[in-house]
Write a protein that holds these residues in place. Structure first.
Motif, PDB file in Angstrom:
ATOM      1  N   SER A  75       0.825  -1.217   0.000  1.00 40.57           N
ATOM      2  CA  SER A  75       0.000   0.000   0.000  1.00 40.57           C
ATOM      3  C   SER A  75       0.854   1.260   0.000  1.00 40.57           C
ATOM      4  O   SER A  75       0.558   2.225  -0.704  1.00 40.57           O
ATOM      5  CB  SER A  75      -0.938  -0.004   1.216  1.00 40.57           C
ATOM      6  OG  SER A  75      -1.821  -1.111   1.165  1.00 40.57           O
ATOM      7  N   ALA A  79       1.196   4.060  -2.920  1.00 43.38           N
ATOM      8  CA  ALA A  79       1.046   5.499  -2.663  1.00 43.38           C
ATOM      9  C   ALA A  79       2.156   6.286  -3.352  1.00 43.38           C
ATOM     10  O   ALA A  79       1.905   7.344  -3.950  1.00 43.38           O
ATOM     11  CB  ALA A  79       1.063   5.766  -1.160  1.00 43.38           C
ATOM     12  N   SER A 127      -6.480  -3.658  -6.301  1.00 43.68           N
ATOM     13  CA  SER A 127      -7.066  -3.212  -5.039  1.00 43.68           C
ATOM     14  C   SER A 127      -7.148  -4.325  -3.997  1.00 43.68           C
ATOM     15  O   SER A 127      -7.150  -4.059  -2.794  1.00 43.68           O
ATOM     16  CB  SER A 127      -8.465  -2.633  -5.282  1.00 43.68           C
ATOM     17  OG  SER A 127      -9.303  -3.593  -5.907  1.00 43.68           O
ATOM     18  N   ASP A 131      -4.519  -1.555   0.873  1.00 43.43           N
ATOM     19  CA  ASP A 131      -5.369  -1.080   1.968  1.00 43.43           C
ATOM     20  C   ASP A 131      -5.617   0.422   1.773  1.00 43.43           C
ATOM     21  O   ASP A 131      -4.794   1.245   2.157  1.00 43.43           O
ATOM     22  CB  ASP A 131      -4.677  -1.349   3.309  1.00 43.43           C
ATOM     23  CG  ASP A 131      -5.490  -0.858   4.491  1.00 43.43           C
ATOM     24  OD1 ASP A 131      -6.650  -0.429   4.288  1.00 43.43           O
ATOM     25  OD2 ASP A 131      -4.967  -0.894   5.630  1.00 43.43           O
ATOM     26  N   PHE A 132      -6.750   0.740   1.164  1.00 42.55           N
ATOM     27  CA  PHE A 132      -7.043   2.143   0.868  1.00 42.55           C
ATOM     28  C   PHE A 132      -7.502   2.922   2.095  1.00 42.55           C
ATOM     29  O   PHE A 132      -7.817   4.109   1.979  1.00 42.55           O
ATOM     30  CB  PHE A 132      -8.078   2.242  -0.255  1.00 42.55           C
ATOM     31  CG  PHE A 132      -7.463   2.140  -1.627  1.00 42.55           C
ATOM     32  CD1 PHE A 132      -7.015   3.275  -2.290  1.00 42.55           C
ATOM     33  CD2 PHE A 132      -7.314   0.905  -2.237  1.00 42.55           C
ATOM     34  CE1 PHE A 132      -6.433   3.174  -3.543  1.00 42.55           C
ATOM     35  CE2 PHE A 132      -6.729   0.794  -3.488  1.00 42.55           C
ATOM     36  CZ  PHE A 132      -6.281   1.936  -4.143  1.00 42.55           C
ATOM     37  N   SER A 133      -7.544   2.282   3.251  1.00 44.96           N
ATOM     38  CA  SER A 133      -7.818   3.043   4.474  1.00 44.96           C
ATOM     39  C   SER A 133      -6.555   3.753   4.974  1.00 44.96           C
ATOM     40  O   SER A 133      -6.638   4.620   5.842  1.00 44.96           O
ATOM     41  CB  SER A 133      -8.360   2.111   5.569  1.00 44.96           C
ATOM     42  OG  SER A 133      -7.342   1.225   6.035  1.00 44.96           O
ATOM     43  N   ARG A 134      -5.394   3.398   4.408  1.00 45.67           N
ATOM     44  CA  ARG A 134      -4.153   4.066   4.802  1.00 45.67           C
ATOM     45  C   ARG A 134      -4.139   5.463   4.181  1.00 45.67           C
ATOM     46  O   ARG A 134      -4.250   5.610   2.945  1.00 45.67           O
ATOM     47  CB  ARG A 134      -2.944   3.257   4.347  1.00 45.67           C
ATOM     48  CG  ARG A 134      -2.857   1.882   4.997  1.00 45.67           C
ATOM     49  CD  ARG A 134      -1.696   1.077   4.452  1.00 45.67           C
ATOM     50  NE  ARG A 134      -0.434   1.492   5.031  1.00 45.67           N
ATOM     51  CZ  ARG A 134       0.175   0.883   6.044  1.00 45.67           C
ATOM     52  NH1 ARG A 134      -0.402  -0.182   6.610  1.00 45.67           N
ATOM     53  NH2 ARG A 134       1.333   1.305   6.503  1.00 45.67           N
ATOM     54  N   PRO A 135      -4.005   6.522   4.992  1.00 44.50           N
ATOM     55  CA  PRO A 135      -4.111   7.898   4.485  1.00 44.50           C
ATOM     56  C   PRO A 135      -3.170   8.226   3.327  1.00 44.50           C
ATOM     57  O   PRO A 135      -3.614   8.867   2.361  1.00 44.50           O
ATOM     58  CB  PRO A 135      -3.809   8.758   5.724  1.00 44.50           C
ATOM     59  CG  PRO A 135      -4.250   7.906   6.867  1.00 44.50           C
ATOM     60  CD  PRO A 135      -3.899   6.499   6.475  1.00 44.50           C
ATOM     61  N   ARG A 138      -4.688   6.637   0.110  1.00 42.50           N
ATOM     62  CA  ARG A 138      -5.967   7.241  -0.257  1.00 42.50           C
ATOM     63  C   ARG A 138      -5.766   8.645  -0.810  1.00 42.50           C
ATOM     64  O   ARG A 138      -6.346   9.010  -1.850  1.00 42.50           O
ATOM     65  CB  ARG A 138      -6.895   7.281   0.958  1.00 42.50           C
ATOM     66  CG  ARG A 138      -8.306   7.778   0.625  1.00 42.50           C
ATOM     67  CD  ARG A 138      -9.244   7.645   1.819  1.00 42.50           C
ATOM     68  NE  ARG A 138      -8.829   8.468   2.936  1.00 42.50           N
ATOM     69  CZ  ARG A 138      -8.344   7.980   4.073  1.00 42.50           C
ATOM     70  NH1 ARG A 138      -8.193   6.682   4.237  1.00 42.50           N
ATOM     71  NH2 ARG A 138      -8.011   8.796   5.051  1.00 42.50           N
ATOM     72  N   ALA A 141      -3.998   8.542  -4.360  1.00 40.74           N
ATOM     73  CA  ALA A 141      -4.896   8.034  -5.399  1.00 40.74           C
ATOM     74  C   ALA A 141      -5.964   9.066  -5.744  1.00 40.74           C
ATOM     75  O   ALA A 141      -6.282   9.283  -6.926  1.00 40.74           O
ATOM     76  CB  ALA A 141      -5.538   6.730  -4.940  1.00 40.74           C
ATOM     77  N   GLU A 142      -6.522   9.719  -4.729  1.00 34.47           N
ATOM     78  CA  GLU A 142      -7.551  10.725  -4.972  1.00 34.47           C
ATOM     79  C   GLU A 142      -6.979  11.927  -5.721  1.00 34.47           C
ATOM     80  O   GLU A 142      -7.644  12.510  -6.584  1.00 34.47           O
ATOM     81  CB  GLU A 142      -8.180  11.161  -3.653  1.00 34.47           C
ATOM     82  CG  GLU A 142      -9.081  10.087  -3.041  1.00 34.47           C
ATOM     83  CD  GLU A 142      -9.636  10.493  -1.692  1.00 34.47           C
ATOM     84  OE1 GLU A 142      -9.237  11.572  -1.172  1.00 34.47           O
ATOM     85  OE2 GLU A 142     -10.460   9.735  -1.136  1.00 34.47           O
TER      86      GLU A 142
END
Length: 219
Positions: A75, A79, A127, A131-135, A138, A141-142
């Protein structure tokens, strides 16, 4: 006997130094660089926490403080990939260009990034391994998604970084599907038979340029 013990002790210290050459603050970066090397060389299947630790020259237990497990490492590496990806998209555009030209430039940058970084690109969109809960993941990617969404919005005189209507979501999805689908076909080698039947000097990026510069759906 004492000489033998001293030699063994020195050898042990040397092995320990070789296994842990990084200060705590640099371990994360060392592990990410090692993980990226493995990804490029052995693919996602070869990238484990133990393999990355060995590649970085640290003890197998050391990375757990930073990443927890291999999903955490993957993850954090994804990032890094998304941050580079977003920067590459922006770098491929020029001031003053039309919205269509900007969208075409972003499309070219999207596929070119995949071509240069196939392992990293595939990881970023796997995916189930992330783990897209990792700031950090996330946010990166956003931000990258926002570049593409903003280009579609500029063409529509809107700003749909966060789609609020079905129409906006459809426009963004159409643009994204075009370039992402092309990138995946290219990485899978599915375009090679088609390119082989085209004029000499034509490659996948030439084909992409023709697609992006020609008539396109309403994006």
């Amino acid at each position: 006997m004492k000489s033998t013990r001293r030699s063994a002790s020195r050898a042990g210290r040397k092995r320990h130094a070789a296994a842990a050459p990084y200060h705590h603050g640099a371990l994360r970066e060392a592990m990410l660089k090692a993980a990226e090397r493995i990804l490029g060389r052995d693919g996602i299947a070869g990238l484990t926490l133990r393999a990355a630790a060995r590649e970085a020259g640290v003890s197998h237990a050391a990375p757990k403080n930073h990443f927890g497990d291999v999903r955490g490492l993957l993850s954090e590496l994804a990032a890094v990939g998304f941050a580079r990806f977003g920067a590459a998209l922006v770098a491929n555009t020029r001031e003053g260009e039309t919205s269509k030209a900007r969208l075409a430039a972003l499309g070219h940058g999207y596929v070119a990034f995949a071509q240069r970084n196939p392992g990293l690109f595939l990881l970023m969109f796997r995916s189930e391994r992330l783990d897209f809960s990792r700031p950090p993941l996330r946010a990166a990617a956003e931000a990258a998604f926002g570049v593409l969404a903003g280009a579609v919005g500029a063409r529509r005189r809107e700003a749909p970084e966060t789609p609020s209507t079905l129409s906006q979501a459809a426009q963004i999805t159409a643009a994204w599907s075009l370039v992402h689908g092309f990138a995946m076909l290219m990485l899978d080698g599915r375009l090679k038979p088609l390119v082989a039947r085209m004029p000499d000097g034509t490659d996948e990026m030439t084909l992409l340029a023709a697609i992006l510069s020609g008539p396109t759906p309403e994006l």
